[in-house]
Design a protein around this motif. Sequence first.
Motif, PDB file in Angstrom:
ATOM      1  N   ALA A 162       0.826  -1.213   0.000  1.00  0.00           N
ATOM      2  CA  ALA A 162       0.000   0.000   0.000  1.00  0.00           C
ATOM      3  C   ALA A 162       0.858   1.259   0.000  1.00  0.00           C
ATOM      4  O   ALA A 162       0.595   2.213  -0.754  1.00  0.00           O
ATOM      5  CB  ALA A 162      -0.927  -0.005   1.220  1.00  0.00           C
ATOM      6  N   GLN A 165       2.717   1.799  -3.424  1.00  0.00           N
ATOM      7  CA  GLN A 165       1.840   2.289  -4.484  1.00  0.00           C
ATOM      8  C   GLN A 165       1.385   3.720  -4.227  1.00  0.00           C
ATOM      9  O   GLN A 165       1.213   4.500  -5.172  1.00  0.00           O
ATOM     10  CB  GLN A 165       0.662   1.344  -4.661  1.00  0.00           C
ATOM     11  CG  GLN A 165       1.071  -0.006  -5.240  1.00  0.00           C
ATOM     12  CD  GLN A 165      -0.099  -0.792  -5.781  1.00  0.00           C
ATOM     13  OE1 GLN A 165      -1.250  -0.432  -5.617  1.00  0.00           O
ATOM     14  NE2 GLN A 165       0.205  -1.901  -6.438  1.00  0.00           N
ATOM     15  N   ALA A 166       1.196   4.081  -2.973  1.00  0.00           N
ATOM     16  CA  ALA A 166       0.838   5.467  -2.647  1.00  0.00           C
ATOM     17  C   ALA A 166       1.965   6.416  -3.042  1.00  0.00           C
ATOM     18  O   ALA A 166       1.720   7.484  -3.623  1.00  0.00           O
ATOM     19  CB  ALA A 166       0.515   5.601  -1.161  1.00  0.00           C
ATOM     20  N   GLU A 169       2.060   6.837  -6.867  1.00  0.00           N
ATOM     21  CA  GLU A 169       0.985   7.638  -7.445  1.00  0.00           C
ATOM     22  C   GLU A 169       1.057   9.109  -7.052  1.00  0.00           C
ATOM     23  O   GLU A 169       0.766   9.988  -7.866  1.00  0.00           O
ATOM     24  CB  GLU A 169      -0.374   7.044  -7.077  1.00  0.00           C
ATOM     25  CG  GLU A 169      -0.614   5.684  -7.722  1.00  0.00           C
ATOM     26  CD  GLU A 169      -2.033   5.196  -7.558  1.00  0.00           C
ATOM     27  OE1 GLU A 169      -2.938   6.007  -7.273  1.00  0.00           O
ATOM     28  OE2 GLU A 169      -2.257   3.974  -7.718  1.00  0.00           O
ATOM     29  N   LYS A 249      -3.849   8.686   0.216  1.00  0.00           N
ATOM     30  CA  LYS A 249      -3.575   7.603  -0.739  1.00  0.00           C
ATOM     31  C   LYS A 249      -3.139   6.327  -0.011  1.00  0.00           C
ATOM     32  O   LYS A 249      -3.513   5.218  -0.424  1.00  0.00           O
ATOM     33  CB  LYS A 249      -2.512   8.046  -1.740  1.00  0.00           C
ATOM     34  CG  LYS A 249      -2.323   7.087  -2.909  1.00  0.00           C
ATOM     35  CD  LYS A 249      -3.594   6.887  -3.711  1.00  0.00           C
ATOM     36  CE  LYS A 249      -4.022   8.097  -4.481  1.00  0.00           C
ATOM     37  NZ  LYS A 249      -5.169   7.798  -5.393  1.00  0.00           N
ATOM     38  N   GLU A 252      -6.311   4.728   1.241  1.00  0.00           N
ATOM     39  CA  GLU A 252      -7.083   4.117   0.158  1.00  0.00           C
ATOM     40  C   GLU A 252      -6.452   2.805  -0.308  1.00  0.00           C
ATOM     41  O   GLU A 252      -7.147   1.804  -0.508  1.00  0.00           O
ATOM     42  CB  GLU A 252      -7.200   5.100  -1.011  1.00  0.00           C
ATOM     43  CG  GLU A 252      -8.086   6.289  -0.697  1.00  0.00           C
ATOM     44  CD  GLU A 252      -7.958   7.415  -1.710  1.00  0.00           C
ATOM     45  OE1 GLU A 252      -7.431   7.160  -2.817  1.00  0.00           O
ATOM     46  OE2 GLU A 252      -8.387   8.541  -1.400  1.00  0.00           O
ATOM     47  N   LYS A 253      -5.131   2.791  -0.462  1.00  0.00           N
ATOM     48  CA  LYS A 253      -4.448   1.583  -0.916  1.00  0.00           C
ATOM     49  C   LYS A 253      -4.481   0.497   0.157  1.00  0.00           C
ATOM     50  O   LYS A 253      -4.649  -0.690  -0.149  1.00  0.00           O
ATOM     51  CB  LYS A 253      -3.003   1.906  -1.306  1.00  0.00           C
ATOM     52  CG  LYS A 253      -2.865   2.783  -2.534  1.00  0.00           C
ATOM     53  CD  LYS A 253      -3.332   2.056  -3.785  1.00  0.00           C
ATOM     54  CE  LYS A 253      -3.118   2.889  -5.023  1.00  0.00           C
ATOM     55  NZ  LYS A 253      -3.561   2.185  -6.257  1.00  0.00           N
ATOM     56  N   LEU A 256      -7.890  -1.042   0.139  1.00  0.00           N
ATOM     57  CA  LEU A 256      -8.036  -1.854  -1.073  1.00  0.00           C
ATOM     58  C   LEU A 256      -7.399  -3.227  -0.895  1.00  0.00           C
ATOM     59  O   LEU A 256      -8.033  -4.270  -1.172  1.00  0.00           O
ATOM     60  CB  LEU A 256      -7.387  -1.127  -2.251  1.00  0.00           C
ATOM     61  CG  LEU A 256      -7.277  -1.922  -3.562  1.00  0.00           C
ATOM     62  CD1 LEU A 256      -8.647  -2.145  -4.186  1.00  0.00           C
ATOM     63  CD2 LEU A 256      -6.353  -1.179  -4.540  1.00  0.00           C
ATOM     64  N   TYR A 257      -6.155  -3.259  -0.388  1.00  0.00           N
ATOM     65  CA  TYR A 257      -5.453  -4.542  -0.285  1.00  0.00           C
ATOM     66  C   TYR A 257      -5.850  -5.332   0.954  1.00  0.00           C
ATOM     67  O   TYR A 257      -5.764  -6.568   0.955  1.00  0.00           O
ATOM     68  CB  TYR A 257      -3.939  -4.309  -0.370  1.00  0.00           C
ATOM     69  CG  TYR A 257      -3.550  -3.872  -1.763  1.00  0.00           C
ATOM     70  CD1 TYR A 257      -3.872  -4.668  -2.860  1.00  0.00           C
ATOM     71  CD2 TYR A 257      -2.932  -2.650  -1.994  1.00  0.00           C
ATOM     72  CE1 TYR A 257      -3.566  -4.264  -4.152  1.00  0.00           C
ATOM     73  CE2 TYR A 257      -2.628  -2.239  -3.284  1.00  0.00           C
ATOM     74  CZ  TYR A 257      -2.952  -3.055  -4.351  1.00  0.00           C
ATOM     75  OH  TYR A 257      -2.661  -2.652  -5.631  1.00  0.00           O
TER      76      TYR A 257
END
Length: 326
Positions: A162, A165-166, A169, A249, A252-253, A256-257
């Motif tokens: 997470a 990826q944050a 992005e 972010k 959110e990630k 999601l995971y």
Amino acid sequence: MQSPIRVKLMEAFRKADGEFLSGQALADIAGCSRTAVWKHIEELRKEGFVFEAVKKRGYRILKSPDRVSGEEIYPGLRTRAIGRVIEYKESVPSTQKIAHTLAQEGSGEGTTVIADEQTEGRGRLLRSWHSPKGTGIWMSIILKPQLPPQRAPQFTLIAAVAVVQAIEEVCGLSPEIKWPNDILLHGKKVTGILTELQAEADKINSIIIGIGMNVNQKADDFPEELKSIATSLSLEKEEKVSRAKLIQKVFEKLELYYDLYMEKGFTPIKLLWESYAVSIGRQITARTITGSIQGKALGINEDGVLRIQDAKGAIHEVYSADIELN
């Protein structure tokens, strides 16, 4: 808890994107009087927000302080639970300690403690974590998965994916993961993750995920002993990074995971984690409490345990160690 009126006002200003909003429009959005709107704006001014007020046009934000309280994070946050309740503190010894107490007192899943400064920040194996004021992200997130305790270590790896990826992005950088809990940029540490457990023999009560991210430190902000091994996102990106946007972010990630893991198990997380791992296929030294193991890092198994093949072909499973790339 943040004032609901202030959260609505900040959301309205964010959506206005620098355009003026009338006092009446803000009052309608926030569900309060124009006088209450004015009082909240005056409070925000005292906290470092810069507003322009023009007669018959209203207000607009010219400048926001780089803060990490709920007022900066709630507007635009797209999560179901993680980060929906934020306990913001200017300075604390450790966000982990506060999160542990909140979890024991029954705080809900996703509750997050965020501090602008930690005076006794800590990482894995009780090491200290340098957490200076106003520069980084120091936070602890409470999760309450209905799982047996032996699956808790996998949450460090979920959080690592997470965070990576944050950073990708929000910052446009390409971080890597060093097992089990370090995020690196150009070989230097930018983030550490500490996962701790409150559990009974057969079930997890709470998992506390501590995340320490070096965001806007300058080179001189690091102690001499860290300058060669640590870096910050702004040093690598060569510009200041919005901590609030990055926190959003990460939330959110992580959600999601976390949801993917609860639905599909660890396999999809494992594949993602290995795609970012700096050590896979390389010769490493793993220093454990019982000694050192040298060999090739093969990857992780379905429990998140590191697999190393030594020079004789024997495969070792490492549950906890410090990793050095050879």
